[in-house]
Design a protein around this motif. Structure first.
Motif, PDB file in Angstrom:
ATOM      1  N   SER A  18      55.672  69.896  61.247  1.00  0.00           N
ATOM      2  CA  SER A  18      54.639  68.880  61.104  1.00  0.00           C
ATOM      3  C   SER A  18      53.546  69.263  60.140  1.00  0.00           C
ATOM      4  CB  SER A  18      54.016  68.597  62.480  1.00  0.00           C
ATOM      5  OG  SER A  18      53.440  69.775  62.993  1.00  0.00           O
ATOM      6  N   SER A  19      53.665  70.363  59.463  1.00  0.00           N
ATOM      7  CA  SER A  19      52.628  70.756  58.525  1.00  0.00           C
ATOM      8  C   SER A  19      52.740  69.956  57.250  1.00  0.00           C
ATOM      9  CB  SER A  19      52.728  72.254  58.198  1.00  0.00           C
ATOM     10  OG  SER A  19      53.882  72.483  57.425  1.00  0.00           O
ATOM     11  N   MET A  20      51.653  70.009  56.438  1.00  0.00           N
ATOM     12  CA  MET A  20      51.674  69.280  55.177  1.00  0.00           C
ATOM     13  C   MET A  20      52.704  69.858  54.230  1.00  0.00           C
ATOM     14  SD  MET A  20      47.619  68.804  54.665  1.00  0.00           S
ATOM     15  CE  MET A  20      46.625  68.407  56.083  1.00  0.00           C
ATOM     16  N   THR A  21      52.943  71.141  54.316  1.00  0.00           N
ATOM     17  CA  THR A  21      53.954  71.755  53.467  1.00  0.00           C
ATOM     18  C   THR A  21      55.326  71.200  53.777  1.00  0.00           C
ATOM     19  OG1 THR A  21      52.657  73.778  53.381  1.00  0.00           O
ATOM     20  CG2 THR A  21      54.972  73.947  52.756  1.00  0.00           C
ATOM     21  N   SER A 397      43.876  64.417  41.487  1.00  0.00           N
ATOM     22  CA  SER A 397      44.555  63.124  41.612  1.00  0.00           C
ATOM     23  C   SER A 397      44.621  62.695  43.073  1.00  0.00           C
ATOM     24  CB  SER A 397      45.968  63.216  41.032  1.00  0.00           C
ATOM     25  OG  SER A 397      45.932  63.396  39.639  1.00  0.00           O
ATOM     26  N   SER A 398      44.896  63.653  43.960  1.00  0.00           N
ATOM     27  CA  SER A 398      44.915  63.348  45.396  1.00  0.00           C
ATOM     28  C   SER A 398      43.527  62.993  45.906  1.00  0.00           C
ATOM     29  CB  SER A 398      45.470  64.544  46.177  1.00  0.00           C
ATOM     30  OG  SER A 398      46.826  64.766  45.878  1.00  0.00           O
ATOM     31  N   TYR A 478      44.662  60.329  55.805  1.00  0.00           N
ATOM     32  CA  TYR A 478      44.066  61.638  56.063  1.00  0.00           C
ATOM     33  C   TYR A 478      44.845  62.373  57.143  1.00  0.00           C
ATOM     34  CZ  TYR A 478      39.973  59.956  53.488  1.00  0.00           C
ATOM     35  OH  TYR A 478      39.131  59.463  52.526  1.00  0.00           O
ATOM     36  N   LYS A 479      44.947  63.676  56.984  1.00  0.00           N
ATOM     37  CA  LYS A 479      45.669  64.480  57.961  1.00  0.00           C
ATOM     38  C   LYS A 479      44.938  65.780  58.224  1.00  0.00           C
ATOM     39  CE  LYS A 479      50.292  62.627  57.050  1.00  0.00           C
ATOM     40  NZ  LYS A 479      49.823  61.466  56.302  1.00  0.00           N
ATOM     41  N   TRP A 491      45.001  64.856  52.207  1.00  0.00           N
ATOM     42  CA  TRP A 491      45.321  63.459  51.931  1.00  0.00           C
ATOM     43  C   TRP A 491      46.819  63.365  51.680  1.00  0.00           C
ATOM     44  CZ3 TRP A 491      43.640  58.741  52.517  1.00  0.00           C
ATOM     45  CH2 TRP A 491      44.161  57.706  51.749  1.00  0.00           C
ATOM     46  N   GLN A 492      47.493  62.502  52.451  1.00  0.00           N
ATOM     47  CA  GLN A 492      48.942  62.374  52.404  1.00  0.00           C
ATOM     48  C   GLN A 492      49.568  63.743  52.686  1.00  0.00           C
ATOM     49  OE1 GLN A 492      49.878  59.473  52.567  1.00  0.00           O
ATOM     50  NE2 GLN A 492      48.486  58.142  51.455  1.00  0.00           N
ATOM     51  N   THR A 493      50.307  64.295  51.750  1.00  0.00           N
ATOM     52  CA  THR A 493      51.000  65.559  52.008  1.00  0.00           C
ATOM     53  C   THR A 493      50.247  66.768  51.493  1.00  0.00           C
ATOM     54  OG1 THR A 493      52.243  65.426  49.933  1.00  0.00           O
ATOM     55  CG2 THR A 493      53.244  64.409  51.888  1.00  0.00           C
ATOM     56  N   ARG A 494      49.089  66.568  50.882  1.00  0.00           N
ATOM     57  CA  ARG A 494      48.409  67.683  50.218  1.00  0.00           C
ATOM     58  C   ARG A 494      47.144  68.109  50.957  1.00  0.00           C
ATOM     59  NH1 ARG A 494      48.923  69.637  45.027  1.00  0.00           N
ATOM     60  NH2 ARG A 494      47.296  71.102  44.450  1.00  0.00           N
TER      61      ARG A 494
END
Length: 508
Positions: A18-21, A397-398, A478-479, A491-494
Motif C-alpha cells: 500500500s505504499s506510494m512506491t 509537476s506533481s 492526497y495520500k 499526491w497520487q503516487t508520489r
C-alpha cells in the motif's frame, strides 16, 4: 511497517503493497510526467515514440491527400500505438527525416524530436508544389510530449555548456509551453525561465524586500493546500507527546518565519489535563527578517495570554543558521523539557560545506527531548545538473498538479511561491543554490551518524493527518503514508514531504 491512507473509496487496497512506491510500480512503468498530460508512455519507450513522431512529421509534410477529408485521427492515451497506426495509414515505407544541414545550430544532436515542431498540417494556397505552404496546427497532447523533450534537451545543452543550442531550445520551450493548459504550462514556464536565467546569467536575487515577499507567499501557500498544515500538525503532535508530563517546556524553532505553527500548539497546551505548562519559545530568523521575528513573538504572546498559557519569547537573529551556538539558547538544564523544530530549513544548510554538521553538533550539545524535522521528499542535491533537473521537473509537476482548482489569490501566490524555488534550483549554483532537497533516507543516515535515534510519530498523528486532508478539494488525490515511524504526504503516487522525529542518543 508501512501504511497508506487514501480518501478515494473506490480504490483497491492490496495487503503489503500500500505504499506510494508500490502504487508507482502498479502504474506499469509509465512516465509519470506524461501521465499528467493524459499519456501512457513507458519510460523505456520514450526514444522510440520520439523517433516515430519525427517520421510522422515527414509523412504529413509529403501530403495526406489519399486520406478521406472527413477522417478524424484521435489522440488516445496509447501514444506509441496511435503513431504506429498513422504511419501505417499514411506511408508504411516512410524514411526518417534528417535535419536541415544548413541550420546554424546542430539540432540533430537533440535526442528524439525535441527540436522540431510537429503537428497536423493544413495546406494553404494552390495545389502547385512550388506555391504550397504548411501551417502547423499544434495538438496540445503531442506538444506536451515535445515540451518535455525540449526541456530535457535544453537542460542537457546547458550541462554541456552548449549555450548557443540551449538558447535556441529555451525559446522553443516557450512556444510549446504557450499551447499547453493547466499545471504543465505553469511548470514548464518556470523551468524555462530558470534555464534562461542560467543561460543569460541573470540570477534570482535575495534581499530584504524579497525575503518579506517570501513570507507573504508562504502564508498563501499555507492557506491554499495541506502541505504546511500537515508539516505543522505532525511535528506539533510529536512535540506534545514528548511534553506530556512536563511542567516547563521550551521549543526552539530553527525557522520562525510567520510563526504559523505555534498558535495550534499553544491552544493544545492550554487544553492539557491538569493545566498548561509554562511555554518558552525561541524563534530564530535571518538578518533579513529580524524585525518581523519580534512582531511574531508579540502576537503569539497575546494569544497565549488569552488562552491562559504562561508564555516567554526570545528571538535570535542570525546571518546563517549554522552560526547558532548552544549558549545563545539559554537552556535551563533539569528544569525544562526541550524540543527543536525545523520545517523546510535544514536543506538550505547543505549549500555551505560543514554547516549541517555544525547545527547537528549544536543540537546534540543541548540534549533535547525531541527534534522534529520536515523536509521535501526529493533528491535535488545531486552532482549532475541534468539529473537534478529531471527529478525536480517530476517533483514540481506533481505539486502544481495538486494545486489545480478554481482560480484564487491563494492559489496564484502559492504557484509563485513554488516557482521561486524552481528558479533557485535551476538557475543558481554554489552557495546561491539553497533549494537542495534530499530524501528521507538521506536524512535518516545523516541523523543516525550524528548520534540521534528515531522517534515513532505514532498512529494518532497518522489518523488525524488523514482527517485533515478530507477538508481539501481533490482530497482523494492526497495520500498519507507511514514509513518506519515517519509520516509522508504525497499526491497520487508520489510522496512530496516527510516528517521525522529524533532524540539524542545518550547511549553511544
Amino acid at each position: 511497517m508501512k501504511r497508506e491512507h487514501s480518501h478515494r473509496e473506490t480504490s483497491a487496497v492490496k495487503t503489503g503493497s500500500s505504499s506510494m512506491t508500490a502504487n508507482k510500480e502498479e502504474a506499469g512503468g509509465f512516465d509519470e510526467l506524461l501521465v499528467v498530460l493524459g499519456y501512457k508512455v513507458r519510460s523505456s519507450d520514450m526514444a522510440d515514440v520520439a523517433n516515430k513522431l519525427e517520421q510522422l512529421e515527414m509523412v504529413l509534410d509529403d501530403g495526406i491527400s489519399h486520406l478521406s477529408d472527413d477522417t478524424v485521427h484521435y489522440n488516445p492515451s496509447d501514444l506509441s500505438g496511435w503513431v504506429d497506426t498513422l504511419l501505417s495509414d499514411l506511408n508504411p515505407t516512410c524514411d526518417q527525416v534528417k535535419p536541415d544541414q544548413d541550420s546554424e545550430y546542430e539540432l540533430s544532436a537533440i535526442p528524439g524530436s525535441a527540436a522540431y515542431p510537429r503537428g497536423k498540417r493544413t495546406r494553404t494556397g494552390s495545389d502547385s508544389p512550388t506555391t504550397t505552404r504548411s501551417m502547423v496546427v499544434l495538438d496540445s497532447q503531442e506538444t506536451g510530449v515535445r515540451l518535455v523533450h525540449a526541456l530535457l534537451a535544453c537542460a542537457e545543452a546547458v550541462q554541456q555548456n552548449n549555450l548557443k543550442l540551449a538558447d535556441v531550445l529555451v525559446k522553443h520551450v516557450g512556444l510549446l509551453a504557450s499551447s499547453q493548459a493547466g499545471a504543465m504550462r505553469k511548470v514548464a514556464t518556470y523551468f524555462a525561465e530558470g534555464l534562461a536565467r542560467r543561460i543569460y546569467r541573470i540570477y534570482p536575487r535575495d534581499d530584504v524586500g524579497l525575503s518579506s515577499f517570501s513570507d507573504t507567499l508562504q502564508i498563501h501557500f499555507y492557506e491554499s493546500c495541506p502541505y504546511l498544515k500537515f508539516a505543522h500538525f505532525t511535528a506539533n503532535q510529536a512535540i506534545l507527546e514528548a511534553f506530556a508530563t512536563a511542567e516547563k517546556v521550551h521549543v526552539i524553532d530553527l525557522g520562525l518565519n510567520q510563526g504559523l505553527q505555534w498558535p495550534a500548539l499553544i491552544q493544545a497546551l492550554a487544553l492539557r489535563p491538569g493545566g498548561p505548562p509554562d511555554f518558552r519559545l525561541t524563534g530564530i530568523g535571518s538578518s533579513l527578517t529580524g524585525q518581523s521575528v519580534q512582531e511574531v513573538g508579540w502576537k503569539l504572546g497575546q494569544l497565549a495570554n488569552v488562552v491562559g498559557v504562561n508564555f516567554e519569547f526570545k528571538s535570535i537573529v542570525l546571518n546563517s543558521l549554522s552560526d547558532l551556538k548552544p549558549e545563545m539558547l539559554e537552556i535551563r538544564t533539569g528544569s525544562e523539557s526541550v524540543a527543536v523544530n525545523s520545517v523546510f530549513e535544514l536543506h538550505r544548510l547543505l549549500a555551505h560545506p560543514g554547516s549541517i554538521d555544525n547545527i547537528l553538533l549544536t543540537i546534540k550539545s543541548i540534549k533535547p527531548d525531541i527534534i522534529t524535522v520536515v523536509e521535501q521528499e526529493a533528491n535535488h542535491n545531486g552532482a549532475v545538473f541534468l539529473d537534478r533537473f529531471t527529478e525536480s521537473l517530476h517533483y514540481y509537476s506533481s505539486l502544481f498538479d495538486s494545486l489545480e482548482g478554481p482560480p484564487s489569490q491563494d492559489r496564484v501566490m502559492s504557484e509563485l511561491y513554488l516557482g521561486r524555488q524552481i528558479l533557485n534550483l535551476v538557475a543558481c549554483e554554489g552557495e546561491d543554490r539553497v533549494e537542495r532537497h534530499e530524501t528521507l533516507v538521506q536524512w535518516r543516515n545523516r541523523f543516525s551518524m550524528g548520534g540521534f535515534k528515531p522517534v515513532n510519530i505514532g498512529s494518532y498523528a497518522y489518523k488525524q493527518a488523514s482527517m485533515l486532508l478530507a477538508l481539501y478539494a481533490g482530497a482523494d488525490g492526497y495520500k498519507v503514508e507511514e514509513n518506519e515511524g515517519c509520516l509522508l504526504l504525497g499526491w497520487q503516487t508520489r510522496p512530496l514531504i516527510a516528517t521525522s522525529a529524533w532524540r539524542f542518543n545518550r547511549v553511544e
